[in-house]
Design an enzyme around this catalytic site. Structure first.
Site, PDB file in Angstrom:
ATOM      1  NE  ARG A 203      -1.201   2.842   2.332  1.00 47.42           N
ATOM      2  CZ  ARG A 203      -0.573   3.842   2.520  1.00 47.42           C
ATOM      3  NH1 ARG A 203      -0.758   4.936   1.558  1.00 47.42           N
ATOM      4  NH2 ARG A 203      -0.203   4.269   3.638  1.00 47.42           N
ATOM      5  CG  ASP A 204       3.518   4.144   2.780  1.00 47.61           C
ATOM      6  OD1 ASP A 204       3.485   5.289   2.099  1.00 47.61           O
ATOM      7  OD2 ASP A 204       4.219   4.527   4.122  1.00 47.61           O
TER       8      ASP A 204
ATOM      9  CB  CYS B 219       8.927   6.933  -6.484  1.00 49.48           C
ATOM     10  SG  CYS B 219       9.095   7.064  -8.435  1.00 49.48           S
TER      11      CYS B 219
ATOM     12  CG  ASN C  51       7.663   3.622   3.461  1.00 55.67           C
ATOM     13  OD1 ASN C  51       7.144   4.178   4.227  1.00 55.67           O
ATOM     14  ND2 ASN C  51       7.136   3.366   2.134  1.00 55.67           N
TER      15      ASN C  51
ATOM     16  CG  HIS D 206       4.995   5.005   8.965  1.00 56.19           C
ATOM     17  ND1 HIS D 206       4.392   3.685   8.041  1.00 56.19           N
ATOM     18  CD2 HIS D 206       5.694   5.674   8.092  1.00 56.19           C
ATOM     19  CE1 HIS D 206       4.575   4.271   6.848  1.00 56.19           C
ATOM     20  NE2 HIS D 206       5.321   5.328   6.565  1.00 56.19           N
TER      21      HIS D 206
ATOM     22  CG  HIS E 151       9.200   7.923   5.363  1.00 52.27           C
ATOM     23  ND1 HIS E 151       8.749   8.514   4.290  1.00 52.27           N
ATOM     24  CD2 HIS E 151       8.396   6.904   5.679  1.00 52.27           C
ATOM     25  CE1 HIS E 151       7.318   8.028   4.183  1.00 52.27           C
ATOM     26  NE2 HIS E 151       7.132   7.103   4.974  1.00 52.27           N
TER      27      HIS E 151
HETATM   28 MG    MG Z   1       5.391   5.831   4.398  1.00 49.37          MG
END
Ligand code: MG
Length: 297
Positions: A12-13, A236, A245, A203, A205
């Site tokens: 998903r992410d 990306c 991530n 979460h 990065h």
């Molecule tokens: Mg993320």
């Protein structure tokens, strides 16, 4: 041995921030991940296809996934319409995002943080009526590219509100990689002084190379839930400002060597990371994928 619960967010992410993949590839990726020992997978999001074309086939992907009974699957929704779609599709774990930064929230969903919080209260009630749980992800918890530093107090105010409204779980998102270990500790100590009753997930990065250090800082505070994305999917290089991530295999590799139990088979996970790399057609930003584990299997 401390058990760490990793939620894999690559499908998903991760894929939401890559060039769109064919539906069959998304299903193959989710199914492969579900056989690595990972116990949680964020599978899809139910967003408007014009907003996020990468998730336009969410219903089809989810209907064709071979669901592993040992895996908890979740979906992300942006609003009340999204939660209705997720519940119709059979999801029992729902995630919703709100930004601690009002400016980021405006740019992300075209609403103020306060307006999003009102929507989330309604969304929680709808999910609970269907016996589903809701995790509120607080984006920009450690800093915002528009507003700069975000204080633990700002995040704490949102936690107070969503806890009152019935949130089942919390996640703190380092949306653009602005967290450092000291900031992680400061936020956790502030929030947990008031709300130790809610499960909390982090979460991170790795935009600026601090993701694993942030995890390491959170472990002594009793945090056992982390998001990660296979191969670091999602950062990306063709989208300016997009940020990567934390790679799941980097997290598993470090934790397992340090005596934590993730339940994940690193060798199997690395095969999936290679598959993900082939699917997106670019070299993924993951040290363990690039160099292999510290000792050969
Ligand atoms: Mg993320």
């Amino acid at each position: 041995m401390t058990r760490i619960s990793i939620r894999e967010v690559g499908p998903r992410d991760g894929l939401q921030n890559e060039n769109p993949l064919p539906t069959a590839a998304k299903i193959e990726l989710i199914d492969a991940l579900s056989e690595t020992g990972l116990q949680r997978i964020e599978a899809v999001s139910f967003v408007h296809p014009k907003a996020i074309p990468q998730m336009a086939d969410a219903d089809e992907v989810w209907s064709k996934v071979h669901r592993n009974a040992k895996v908890r699957y979740s979906s992300l929704v942006p609003n009340v319409r999204g939660v209705q779609r997720a519940l119709e599709a059979g999801f029992l774990e729902i995630e919703v995002v709100v930004s601690a930064s009002n400016t980021h929230n405006q740019k992300n969903v075209n609403r103020s943080t306060a307006e999003s919080l009102d929507d989330i209260a309604e969304l929680i009630a709808i999910a609970h009526a269907a016996n589903a749980t809701v995790e509120v992800i607080i984006a920009t918890s450690f800093g915002c590219p528009y507003e700069g530093n975000i204080t633990p107090g700002q995040v704490g105010d949102i936690v107070d509100r969503v806890a009152r409204d019935g949130a089942d779980r919390l996640a703190f998102g380092d949306t653009t990689g602005m967290a450092t270990p000291t900031r992680v500790i400061a936020l956790l100590e502030h929030v947990r002084a008031w709300h130790d009753e809610l499960p909390m997930l982090l979460h991170f990065h790795n935009t600026r190379g601090t993701a694993l250090a942030n995890v390491w800082a959170a472990l002594p505070l009793g945090i056992t839930e982390f998001d990660a994305s296979v191969g670091g999917l999602g950062g990306c290089p063709y989208a300016p400002g997009a940020s990567g991530n934390l790679a799941t295999e980097e997290l598993v590799h470090m934790l397992e060597d340090c005596g934590y139990d993730t339940g994940v088979d690193l060798r199997a996970l690395l095969e999936v990371a290679e598959m993900a790399q082939r699917m997106v057609g670019r070299k993924l930003d993951s040290g363990v994928l690039r160099a292999g584990p510290r000792l050969p299997f």
